[in-house]
Motif scaffolding. Structure first.
Motif, short mmCIF file in Angstrom:
data_model
loop_
_atom_site.label_atom_id
_atom_site.label_comp_id
_atom_site.label_asym_id
_atom_site.label_seq_id
_atom_site.Cartn_x
_atom_site.Cartn_y
_atom_site.Cartn_z
N ALA A 248 0.45 -1.78 19.32
CA ALA A 248 1.32 -2.96 19.40
C ALA A 248 1.14 -3.82 18.16
O ALA A 248 0.01 -4.15 17.78
N GLY A 249 2.23 -4.14 17.51
CA GLY A 249 2.17 -4.95 16.29
C GLY A 249 1.87 -4.16 15.04
O GLY A 249 1.82 -4.74 13.95
N LEU A 250 1.69 -2.85 15.17
CA LEU A 250 1.42 -2.01 14.01
C LEU A 250 2.65 -1.15 13.69
O LEU A 250 3.35 -0.69 14.60
N THR A 251 2.88 -0.93 12.42
CA THR A 251 4.01 -0.14 11.97
C THR A 251 3.55 1.27 11.59
O THR A 251 2.56 1.42 10.87
N VAL A 252 4.25 2.26 12.10
CA VAL A 252 3.93 3.64 11.75
C VAL A 252 4.69 4.00 10.47
O VAL A 252 5.89 3.76 10.35
N GLU A 253 3.95 4.53 9.50
CA GLU A 253 4.55 4.91 8.22
C GLU A 253 4.00 6.25 7.76
O GLU A 253 2.88 6.62 8.10
N LYS A 254 4.80 6.93 6.97
CA LYS A 254 4.32 8.13 6.29
C LYS A 254 3.23 7.73 5.31
O LYS A 254 3.35 6.73 4.60
N GLY A 255 2.14 8.48 5.26
CA GLY A 255 1.10 8.23 4.28
C GLY A 255 1.58 8.57 2.87
O GLY A 255 2.55 9.32 2.68
N LYS A 256 0.89 8.02 1.90
CA LYS A 256 1.26 8.26 0.50
C LYS A 256 0.58 9.52 -0.04
O LYS A 256 -0.45 9.95 0.48
N VAL A 257 1.19 10.10 -1.08
CA VAL A 257 0.61 11.26 -1.77
C VAL A 257 -0.18 10.73 -2.97
O VAL A 257 0.36 10.01 -3.82
N TYR A 258 -1.45 11.11 -3.05
CA TYR A 258 -2.28 10.65 -4.17
C TYR A 258 -1.75 11.25 -5.47
O TYR A 258 -1.39 12.43 -5.52
N PRO A 259 -1.66 10.45 -6.55
CA PRO A 259 -0.98 10.92 -7.76
C PRO A 259 -1.71 12.03 -8.52
O PRO A 259 -1.08 12.77 -9.29
N THR A 260 -3.01 12.19 -8.34
CA THR A 260 -3.75 13.22 -9.06
C THR A 260 -3.64 14.56 -8.36
O THR A 260 -3.73 14.65 -7.14
N THR A 261 -3.41 15.62 -9.15
CA THR A 261 -3.40 16.98 -8.62
C THR A 261 -4.76 17.62 -8.87
O THR A 261 -5.31 17.51 -9.98
N TYR A 262 -5.30 18.32 -7.84
CA TYR A 262 -6.65 18.87 -7.95
C TYR A 262 -6.63 20.39 -8.05
O TYR A 262 -5.75 21.05 -7.49
#
Length: 496
Positions: free
Chosen positions: A385-399
């Motif tokens: 309650a009161g929290l928004t569900v969002e897609k997580g971000k992709v970290y910019p560095t490729t490993y």
């Protein structure tokens, strides 16, 4: 004087009855507490194969307690063994793993065999009565081909528990032959069920479920089936002390192809036991212990005929299996789509994926329902309650490889909203297919599309729950990480 003797005799009968009932509960308690002594130490996880139990059978060859014989061969030629103990008039046939991925009672069977070999442990009188009044026939792995692959069906692709009538599988022919040959008075059909069954409409998992199978569409009750109900009532009483509210029963609709239904129809009192789920027990070691205690307690009731004291109508007091559980429910999350906001619940299940020749597994989690889930429960729940569900971000560095990823500070990444890490094209993991990582992160291979939009139905369960710009929870592959009380479970990340 005669009156005094009659009264004395009357009180003796009452005392004996009370003592017998007390001993029944005491026996179950002592079995529960002693289980670790008899637990077969070579079986510690569910995905074992026939090669793992054959030495446990072979080491009993020559032991005068047993008769060990071949019951037949599976479709692929694996020998199916039967172990007989006891010399009593009441014959009991117990079989496990007619479904290859249902091994809990197989583990418990070898615990019971270890128990039967014990001595000078306080159980000698019980053991003596059991082996003198009953003959026990154990078939500890009826579908070894399925167990090899950790799959429900036989290698022919047939559900053996729907093959009692046609008998198209050699395994079904073997079981029918044993029933015909032995003419057992009692049978135990031992299974596993989904850990997401609930005990009735409740948030409690059904750790153990029972069924007194029906032999006709009218759900008739004759003396044979009545004894099934009485045995189940007795086992339920015992189990309620250890798993209160977590015993259920199946609907008794008649299945004309089912072995349980037919064995009951053929004149054997049949009890079907299903080992379900218990939170925090993924390898079902606690439920194995409950099987050990409940089955031996039931055999005690068969040996001394005390099962007849149970009231069959109490069978219907046991709640039916329900399908009201998800592994995780996120409630009341704010969802943003197309510039609009609404509130929704997310129902998430963590599904097991076999690897290493089906000897191990990892979890792959999906959002399996989305919307108003108020009639359902989660084995784990988050009030968002009161929290928004969002897609997580992709970290910019490729490993370059997973080794580099394992060195990352996952907590710091998740706290910043980064749930996805991308691998380089030459990372060398493509041959693995869907796989897992020890890091609590969602790893994307080169070429794997970046997830877009708000997570929803059918998506892999990876997202964040935010209060404003602050991440309160990260959910990666269906596992929850609380940013204010962070603890990472090893091996729960996913590689796609």
């Amino acid at each position: 004087m005669k009156l005094f003797i009659s009264q004395l005799f009357f009180f003796f009968i009452i005392l004996t009855t009370v003592e017998s009932k007390a001993q029944s509960g005491e026996l179950a308690d002592r079995l529960y507490n002693a289980h670790e002594t008899y637990k077969e130490s070579t079986l510690t996880q569910r995905r074992f194969k026939q090669k793992d139990i054959l030495p446990l059978i072979a080491k009993r060859q020559g032991n005068p307690l047993y008769i060990i014989e071949k019951a037949g061969d599976s479709f692929e030629g694996r020998s199916i063994q039967m172990i007989t103990a006891g010399k009593g008039k009441k014959k009991v046939l117990l079989w496990t793993q007619m479904h290859g991925d249902e091994p809990t009672a197989t583990m418990a069977t070898f615990d019971i065999l270890n128990f039967l070999e014990g001595k000078n442990d306080g159980f000698d009188d019980f053991r003596k009565e059991l082996l003198e009044k009953t003959t026990l026939y154990f078939v500890p792995m009826l579908n070894p081909d399925g167990a090899e692959r950790y799959q429900r069906r036989t290698v022919q692709g047939i559900d053996m528990n729907r093959d009692a009538a046609a008998r198209q599988t050699p395994e079904a022919v073997i079981l029918k032959g044993l029933v015909d040959q032995l003419k057992p008075d009692f049978g135990f059909n031992l299974h596993d069920q989904s850990p997401r069954y609930s005990a009735g409409r409740s948030p409690k998992t059904a750790a153990i479920s029972f069924l007194a199978t029906s032999y006709d569409y009218e759900l008739s009750i004759n003396a044979v089936r009545e004894r099934s109900m009485q045995l189940i009532v007795g086992m339920n009483k015992i189990l309620q002390k250890y798993i209160p509210g977590q015993v259920a029963r199946y609907s008794d609709d008649h299945e004309p192809r089912g072995f349980g239904d037919n064995v009951q129809k053929w004149g054997t009192t049949l009890v079907l036991i299903e080992s379900g789920g218990y939170v925090g027990d993924p390898e079902k070691q606690y439920i194995r212990k409950l099987n050990f205690m409940a089955i031996l307690s039931a055999l005690d009731k068969i040996a001394d005929n005390s099962l007849t004291k149970e009231k069959r109508d109490n069978y219907y007091d046991i709640p039916e299996n329900g399908r009201w559980l998800y592994d995780l429910v996120v409630r009341n999350a704010v969802v943003k789509q197309s510039g609009k906001s609404f509130t929704a619940d997310l129902g998430i299940n963590r599904n097991e994926v076999n690897y290493a020749n089906a000897s191990k597994f990892f979890y792959y989690s999906k959002i399996e329902d989305f919307g108003d889930l108020h009639p359902q429960y989660g084995s784990q729940e988050i009030d968002a309650a009161g929290l928004t569900v969002e897609k997580g971000k992709v970290y910019p560095t490729t490993y370059k490889n997973l080794g580099e990823i394992s060195k990352l500070n996952a907590f710091n990444l998740l706290k910043e909203g980064y749930t996805y890490i991308r691998l380089a094209p030459d990372a060398g993991t493509r041959s693995l297919g869907l796989y897992f990582t020890a890091s609590p992160l969602h790893v994307l291979r080169s070429g794997q599309p970046t997830p877009t939009g708000t997570p929803g139905l059918g998506n892999t369960a990876t997202f964040v729950l935010k209060k404003g710009s602050k991440v309160k929870y990260a959910v990666v592959n269906g596992f929850v990480y609380d940013m204010e009380n962070y603890s990472a479970a090893k091996g729960q990340g996913i590689i796609e």
